[in-house]
Motif scaffolding. Structure first.
Motif, PDB file in Angstrom:
ATOM      1  N   TYR A 122       0.849  -1.188   0.000  1.00 44.59           N
ATOM      2  CA  TYR A 122       0.000   0.000   0.000  1.00 44.59           C
ATOM      3  C   TYR A 122       0.886   1.239   0.000  1.00 44.59           C
ATOM      4  N   LEU A 123       0.536   2.226  -0.804  1.00 43.20           N
ATOM      5  CA  LEU A 123       1.223   3.514  -0.753  1.00 43.20           C
ATOM      6  C   LEU A 123       0.641   4.297   0.413  1.00 43.20           C
ATOM      7  N   ASP A 124       1.476   4.632   1.386  1.00 45.32           N
ATOM      8  CA  ASP A 124       1.011   5.303   2.592  1.00 45.32           C
ATOM      9  C   ASP A 124       1.090   6.810   2.425  1.00 45.32           C
ATOM     10  N   LEU A 125      -0.068   7.470   2.371  1.00 51.11           N
ATOM     11  CA  LEU A 125      -0.117   8.929   2.300  1.00 51.11           C
ATOM     12  C   LEU A 125      -0.570   9.515   3.631  1.00 51.11           C
ATOM     13  N   GLU A 163       6.163   8.911  -6.823  1.00 50.15           N
ATOM     14  CA  GLU A 163       5.214   8.196  -5.962  1.00 50.15           C
ATOM     15  C   GLU A 163       4.062   9.112  -5.547  1.00 50.15           C
ATOM     16  N   LEU A 164       4.388  10.353  -5.224  1.00 45.38           N
ATOM     17  CA  LEU A 164       3.361  11.302  -4.826  1.00 45.38           C
ATOM     18  C   LEU A 164       2.401  11.568  -5.986  1.00 45.38           C
ATOM     19  N   ALA A 165       2.952  11.733  -7.186  1.00 48.81           N
ATOM     20  CA  ALA A 165       2.115  11.968  -8.367  1.00 48.81           C
ATOM     21  C   ALA A 165       1.195  10.779  -8.631  1.00 48.81           C
ATOM     22  N   PHE A 166       1.716   9.578  -8.427  1.00 51.65           N
ATOM     23  CA  PHE A 166       0.910   8.367  -8.614  1.00 51.65           C
ATOM     24  C   PHE A 166      -0.262   8.353  -7.639  1.00 51.65           C
ATOM     25  N   GLY A 167       0.028   8.631  -6.374  1.00 51.94           N
ATOM     26  CA  GLY A 167      -1.019   8.635  -5.358  1.00 51.94           C
ATOM     27  C   GLY A 167      -2.067   9.700  -5.616  1.00 51.94           C
ATOM     28  N   ILE A 168      -1.632  10.875  -6.014  1.00 50.50           N
ATOM     29  CA  ILE A 168      -2.564  11.974  -6.275  1.00 50.50           C
ATOM     30  C   ILE A 168      -3.442  11.671  -7.481  1.00 50.50           C
TER      31      ILE A 168
END
Length: 384
Positions: free
Chosen positions: A31-34, A366-371
């Motif tokens: 899981y990508l943790d934001l 990673e941040l762009a992917f999550g957003i």
């Protein structure tokens, strides 16, 4: 059957591992943790420098009481002062740090009244709970401690009317985190600071969630151009190890003499070994500049991409502390659940704000992917 009180609303997932910005459940799903564990894992999971610091200290000694010298506390205190005339008191959590701040303010001034703000959150111990300006959190615990006054946030007129000779302190968050990612207006904060100075009232800044690089500076107050009398820290300070700190001007030292306050575990050597390395990392201008840039790009993209999305009311924040205000609590719950299905972990704030507190070490990609996933989920909700 469970042997735990049901005071947490838990998801039916257990995370058993972590690496940088990712969490792993028992089935091995990533899981990508934001969320950084609610603003805690600022430097991500399984950080090699922090792991080494903790392991090295664990092989020496875990704990000594605060009846003896502690050179690690002195080193961390110096880093926290950041070149200013501040002293530190160490504890184990943000609530404890805020308890210490409340006690120090009342003892130093000899006054009882403390002004805080609606939608604020300062912790769940009785003093910190009483400082919190949210009725839903107060329910079941009345009567609270007296002498706390809750005012509208960002309103100078209400504050001017409330300040009097019995006021010991004004206590606030520069971005209300649990309240919905609500930033303080710079003009308002400047006036608050000036009024406190003019009237001899202490200014307490709760940096439990905004501190340790979260907003793009070591402390958020550095971006608002003020210098508080007292500020509090926790969460990211230990990157997962329980560490809290109350930091105050050295002129307040006489109010916290021997026996005035204490903590058995506060400032223990395991926690201090980690906090020292965290501060060495997060004080770096290059690191903070990257946090600022990542946050700016994220907020700009979310704002432009979601401008016509009916479920989205506003995007706000600073650095990597971002809130997306949605149309309703029901919309928020659906978004969180749908993102979890997509293996993206996010948080709520207030009643209807989707909150992002990713590790500060997250890569731009990673941040762009999550957003992008967040935008897709919010857009898909329009069609339901």
């Amino acid at each position: 059957m469970t042997h735990l009180f049901p005071n947490y609303k838990r998801q039916s997932i257990e995370f058993v591992g972590g690496e940088k910005q990712h969490l792993f459940d028992r089935e091995g799903n990533a899981y990508l943790d934001l969320t950084s564990g609610i603003g805690v894992m600022n430097l991500g999971y399984h950080h090699p420098v922090l792991n080494t610091a903790l392991q090295t200290q664990a092989e020496q000694i875990w704990h000594t009481p605060n009846l003896y010298e502690n050179s690690l506390q002195e080193e961390v205190g110096k880093l926290l002062a950041d070149g200013e005339d501040y002293l530190s008191y160490f504890c184990n959590s943000g609530a404890e740090a805020n308890e210490a701040a409340i006690k120090l303010a009342r003892k130093a001034t000899g006054k009882k009244k403390i002004i805080t703000f609606l939608q604020s959150f300062h912790g769940r111990t009785f003093g910190a709970l009483s400082a919190t300006g949210q009725k839903s959190i107060h329910e079941g615990y009345y009567p609270l401690l007296p002498e706390f006054v809750y005012l509208p946030y960002n309103s100078i007129a209400d504050l001017k009317e409330a300040l009097d000779e019995e006021t010991a302190a004004v206590m606030l968050e520069l971005i209300q985190g649990e309240g919905g990612i609500i930033p303080a207006e710079k003009e308002w904060i400047a006036e608050v600071s000036q009024l406190c100075r003019e009237k001899g009232i202490l200014l307490i800044i709760d940096e439990v969630q905004t501190g340790i690089g979260r907003t793009g500076s070591l402390y958020a107050f550095q971006q608002w151009g003020i210098q508080p009398d007292i500020f509090t820290l926790a969460k990211g300070l230990g990157n997962g190890f329980p560490v809290g700190a109350m930091v105050g001007k050295s002129t307040l030292a006489s109010a916290f003499g021997s026996g005035s306050h204490g903590s058995t575990f506060g400032g223990n050597k395991l926690g201090m070994s980690v906090a020292k390395e965290v501060l060495q990392w997060t004080r770096s201008p290059e690191f903070l500049s990257e946090v600022t840039e990542k946050g700016k790009k994220a907020i700009e993209y979310l704002s432009s991409r979601l401008i016509d999305t009916e479920n989205v009311r506003a995007v706000r924040g600073k650095g990597l502390m971002i809130g997306i205000e949605l149309a309703s609590p029901e919309c928020l719950e659906k978004a969180i659940a749908n993102l979890l299905d997509e293996k993206i972990v996010v948080l709520k704030a207030g009643n209807n704000v989707l909150r992002l507190l990713p590790p500060l070490t997250i890569t731009q990609e990673e941040l762009a992917f999550g957003i992008e996933k967040i935008c897709q989920v919010l857009e898909e909700l329009e069609n339901e």
